[in-house]
Design a protein around this motif. Structure first.
Motif, PDB file in Angstrom:
ATOM      1  N   ASP A 126       0.851  -1.121   0.040  1.00  0.00           N
ATOM      2  CA  ASP A 126       0.059  -0.093  -0.168  1.00  0.00           C
ATOM      3  C   ASP A 126       0.741   1.130   0.043  1.00  0.00           C
ATOM      4  OD1 ASP A 126       0.873   0.495   2.616  1.00  0.00           O
ATOM      5  OD2 ASP A 126      -0.728  -0.614   3.585  1.00  0.00           O
ATOM      6  N   ALA A 127       0.354   2.333  -0.079  1.00  0.00           N
ATOM      7  CA  ALA A 127       0.962   3.641  -0.139  1.00  0.00           C
ATOM      8  C   ALA A 127       1.875   4.150   0.960  1.00  0.00           C
ATOM      9  CB  ALA A 127      -0.013   4.456  -0.417  1.00  0.00           C
ATOM     10  N   GLU A 128       1.362   3.459   2.231  1.00  0.00           N
ATOM     11  CA  GLU A 128       2.452   3.696   3.141  1.00  0.00           C
ATOM     12  C   GLU A 128       3.535   2.998   3.323  1.00  0.00           C
ATOM     13  OE1 GLU A 128       1.536   5.916   5.374  1.00  0.00           O
ATOM     14  OE2 GLU A 128       3.539   5.711   6.179  1.00  0.00           O
ATOM     15  N   GLU A 129       3.556   1.693   2.687  1.00  0.00           N
ATOM     16  CA  GLU A 129       4.627   1.009   2.567  1.00  0.00           C
ATOM     17  C   GLU A 129       5.613   1.414   1.598  1.00  0.00           C
ATOM     18  OE1 GLU A 129       2.764  -3.385   4.109  1.00  0.00           O
ATOM     19  OE2 GLU A 129       3.550  -3.272   2.047  1.00  0.00           O
ATOM     20  N   LEU A 130       4.944   1.964   0.534  1.00  0.00           N
ATOM     21  CA  LEU A 130       5.808   2.616  -0.295  1.00  0.00           C
ATOM     22  C   LEU A 130       6.621   3.707   0.149  1.00  0.00           C
ATOM     23  CD1 LEU A 130       6.162   2.659  -3.688  1.00  0.00           C
ATOM     24  CD2 LEU A 130       4.077   4.054  -3.899  1.00  0.00           C
ATOM     25  N   ARG A 131       5.787   4.594   0.743  1.00  0.00           N
ATOM     26  CA  ARG A 131       6.583   5.809   1.240  1.00  0.00           C
ATOM     27  C   ARG A 131       7.752   5.385   2.093  1.00  0.00           C
ATOM     28  NH1 ARG A 131       5.829  11.102   2.666  1.00  0.00           N
ATOM     29  NH2 ARG A 131       3.886  11.264   1.393  1.00  0.00           N
TER      30      ARG A 131
END
Ligand code: 6IA
Length: 141
Positions: A126-131
Motif C-alpha cells: 500500500d501507499a504507506e509501505e511505498l512511502r
C-alpha cells in the motif's frame, strides 16, 4: 550541494495500467531530489501514441539522463523490456538502484531482477509501505 538527480523508470510500451501510481511515486521522489523522467507518470503518454520522437532519440536521451542520475528507482510490477534494460544499465554503471514491486496473485517478478545483487528490491502493498520504502532507501537504511 546540488540536489540528487533521480531517474524514475516505469512501464510505457509494457502497459500503462499503473500510470497513476507512477505519478504518485514521482511526487514522493520529489521530496528527495529532482526527478529527471517526470513524463513516465504523464497519462497522455500512452503505449500506443508514446512520445513523437524517433526511438533512437528516446534511447540516447534516456540513457544520457540515466548516466547523469545519482539513483534509479523503478516500479517493476508491470513487466517492461525498457525498464529491465534501464535497470541493467543502472546496475552496470553502479548507480544506486531501487526496484519497487507489488506482489499479486498470478504474477512473478523476473529472476533477473529478483536475483540481481546490484540492486535493492522492496515489495510493498500500500501507499504507506511505498512511502516507507522510498524514505529508507534515500536515508541510506
Ligand atoms: O519498454 P517500455 O516502453 O515499457 O519502457 C519504459 C521505459 O523506457 C521507461 O522507464 C522510459 O524511461 C523508457 N521509455 C520507453 N519509451 C519511452 C518514450 N516514448 N519516451 C520516454 N521514455 C521512454 C515511448 C514511445 C513508444 C511508445 C513508441
Amino acid at each position: 550541494m546540488r540536489a540528487m538527480r533521480i531517474y524514475f523508470a516505469g512501464s510505457i510500451s509494457g502497459g500503462r495500467e499503473d500510470v497513476q501510481l507512477y505519478a504518485e511515486i514521482i511526487t514522493l521522489l520529489g521530496e528527495f531530489g529532482t526527478v529527471v523522467t517526470e513524463h513516465v507518470g504523464d497519462r497522455s503518454l500512452t503505449a500506443e501514441t508514446g512520445e513523437d520522437l524517433e526511438p533512437r532519440l528516446i534511447h540516447d536521451r534516456d540513457l544520457q539522463w540515466l548516466r547523469s542520475a545519482d539513483a534509479l528507482v523503478a516500479e517493476v510490477s508491470t513487466p517492461s523490456l525498457g525498464v529491465g534494460y534501464e535497470i541493467a544499465y543502472g546496475v552496470q554503471l553502479r548507480k544506486r538502484v531501487l526496484c519497487l514491486y507489488r506482489p499479486a496473485q498470478g504474477r512473478r517478478l523476473s529472476a533477473m531482477v529478483a536475483g540481481c545483487p546490484g540492486l535493492r528490491l522492496i515489495e510493498y502493498g500500500d501507499a504507506e509501505e511505498l512511502r516507507t520504502a522510498i524514505k529508507h532507501f534515500f536515508s541510506g537504511e
